[in-house]
Design a protein around this motif. Structure first.
Motif, PDB file in Angstrom:
ATOM      1  N   UNK A  50       0.874  -1.166   0.000  1.00  0.00           N
ATOM      2  CA  UNK A  50       0.000   0.000   0.000  1.00  0.00           C
ATOM      3  C   UNK A  50       0.914   1.219   0.000  1.00  0.00           C
ATOM      4  N   UNK A  51       0.737   2.089  -0.971  1.00  0.00           N
ATOM      5  CA  UNK A  51       1.616   3.255  -1.042  1.00  0.00           C
ATOM      6  C   UNK A  51       0.887   4.486  -1.528  1.00  0.00           C
ATOM      7  N   UNK A  52       1.401   5.625  -1.102  1.00  0.00           N
ATOM      8  CA  UNK A  52       0.828   6.890  -1.563  1.00  0.00           C
ATOM      9  C   UNK A  52       1.838   7.587  -2.451  1.00  0.00           C
ATOM     10  N   UNK A  53       1.411   7.826  -3.679  1.00  0.00           N
ATOM     11  CA  UNK A  53       2.198   8.538  -4.672  1.00  0.00           C
ATOM     12  C   UNK A  53       1.705   9.974  -4.709  1.00  0.00           C
ATOM     13  N   UNK A  54       2.610  10.896  -4.918  1.00  0.00           N
ATOM     14  CA  UNK A  54       2.246  12.300  -5.050  1.00  0.00           C
ATOM     15  C   UNK A  54       2.496  12.761  -6.474  1.00  0.00           C
ATOM     16  N   UNK A  55       1.478  13.316  -7.083  1.00  0.00           N
ATOM     17  CA  UNK A  55       1.599  13.884  -8.427  1.00  0.00           C
ATOM     18  C   UNK A  55       2.181  15.290  -8.319  1.00  0.00           C
ATOM     19  N   UNK A  80       6.787  12.245  -6.052  1.00  0.00           N
ATOM     20  CA  UNK A  80       7.426  11.375  -5.069  1.00  0.00           C
ATOM     21  C   UNK A  80       6.441  10.402  -4.459  1.00  0.00           C
ATOM     22  N   UNK A  81       6.966   9.641  -3.511  1.00  0.00           N
ATOM     23  CA  UNK A  81       6.186   8.675  -2.734  1.00  0.00           C
ATOM     24  C   UNK A  81       6.434   9.017  -1.272  1.00  0.00           C
ATOM     25  N   UNK A  82       5.362   9.222  -0.514  1.00  0.00           N
ATOM     26  CA  UNK A  82       5.606   9.626   0.870  1.00  0.00           C
ATOM     27  C   UNK A  82       5.178   8.606   1.911  1.00  0.00           C
ATOM     28  N   UNK A  83       4.484   7.553   1.492  1.00  0.00           N
ATOM     29  CA  UNK A  83       4.108   6.502   2.437  1.00  0.00           C
ATOM     30  C   UNK A  83       4.139   5.168   1.713  1.00  0.00           C
ATOM     31  N   UNK A  84       4.612   4.139   2.403  1.00  0.00           N
ATOM     32  CA  UNK A  84       4.681   2.800   1.830  1.00  0.00           C
ATOM     33  C   UNK A  84       4.563   1.789   2.961  1.00  0.00           C
ATOM     34  N   UNK A  85       3.654   0.845   2.791  1.00  0.00           N
ATOM     35  CA  UNK A  85       3.435  -0.194   3.788  1.00  0.00           C
ATOM     36  C   UNK A  85       3.421  -1.548   3.103  1.00  0.00           C
ATOM     37  N   UNK A  86       4.228  -2.482   3.584  1.00  0.00           N
ATOM     38  CA  UNK A  86       4.179  -3.853   3.109  1.00  0.00           C
ATOM     39  C   UNK A  86       3.286  -4.641   4.051  1.00  0.00           C
ATOM     40  N   UNK A  87       2.470  -5.515   3.479  1.00  0.00           N
ATOM     41  CA  UNK A  87       1.551  -6.304   4.298  1.00  0.00           C
ATOM     42  C   UNK A  87       1.598  -7.765   3.866  1.00  0.00           C
ATOM     43  N   UNK A  88       0.995  -8.627   4.669  1.00  0.00           N
ATOM     44  CA  UNK A  88       0.853 -10.041   4.345  1.00  0.00           C
ATOM     45  C   UNK A  88      -0.646 -10.360   4.350  1.00  0.00           C
ATOM     46  N   UNK A  89      -1.303 -10.178   3.198  1.00  0.00           N
ATOM     47  CA  UNK A  89      -2.738 -10.419   3.124  1.00  0.00           C
ATOM     48  C   UNK A  89      -3.088 -11.856   3.533  1.00  0.00           C
TER      49      UNK A  89
END
Length: 96
Positions: A5-10, A81-90
């Motif tokens: 899950x990540x947030x990209x900034x335009x 840029x990208x300001x948030x990134x989360x790795x998960x195990x669904x």
């Protein structure tokens, strides 16, 4: 499974153009169970990307696919840029 899950900034004022490019480039990717692109309602420039893959290796391999590389090349000038990134195990859910 592997989740990201990540947030990209335009870049300023380019979110809709960036979304359009990203949505055009959606073609099948081996091992991808879910790939969702969404506007961030709290940010005029934010885009959330939520991914579910069979495993992390398939996610990494997807970045080398020709259609993914083409989308990245078109989108890169519009990404601030990208300001948030989360790795998960669904563990499961609807559609995965």
């Amino acid at each position: 499974m592997y989740g990201l899950i990540g947030r990209m900034l335009a870049t300023e004022g380019q979110r809709e153009t960036l979304l359009s490019i990203m949505l055009e480039g959606n073609a099948p990717m081996p091992g991808c169970r879910s790939y969702v692109i969404a506007r961030d309602l709290a940010s005029d420039n934010g885009i959330w990307i939520t991914e579910v893959w069979d495993n992390q290796d398939q996610h990494m391999a997807s970045l080398q696919l020709p259609h993914v590389q083409a989308t990245i090349a078109r989108a890169r000038p519009l990404i601030a840029g990208f300001d948030q990134r989360f790795e998960t195990e669904p563990q499961g859910g609807v559609g995965i």
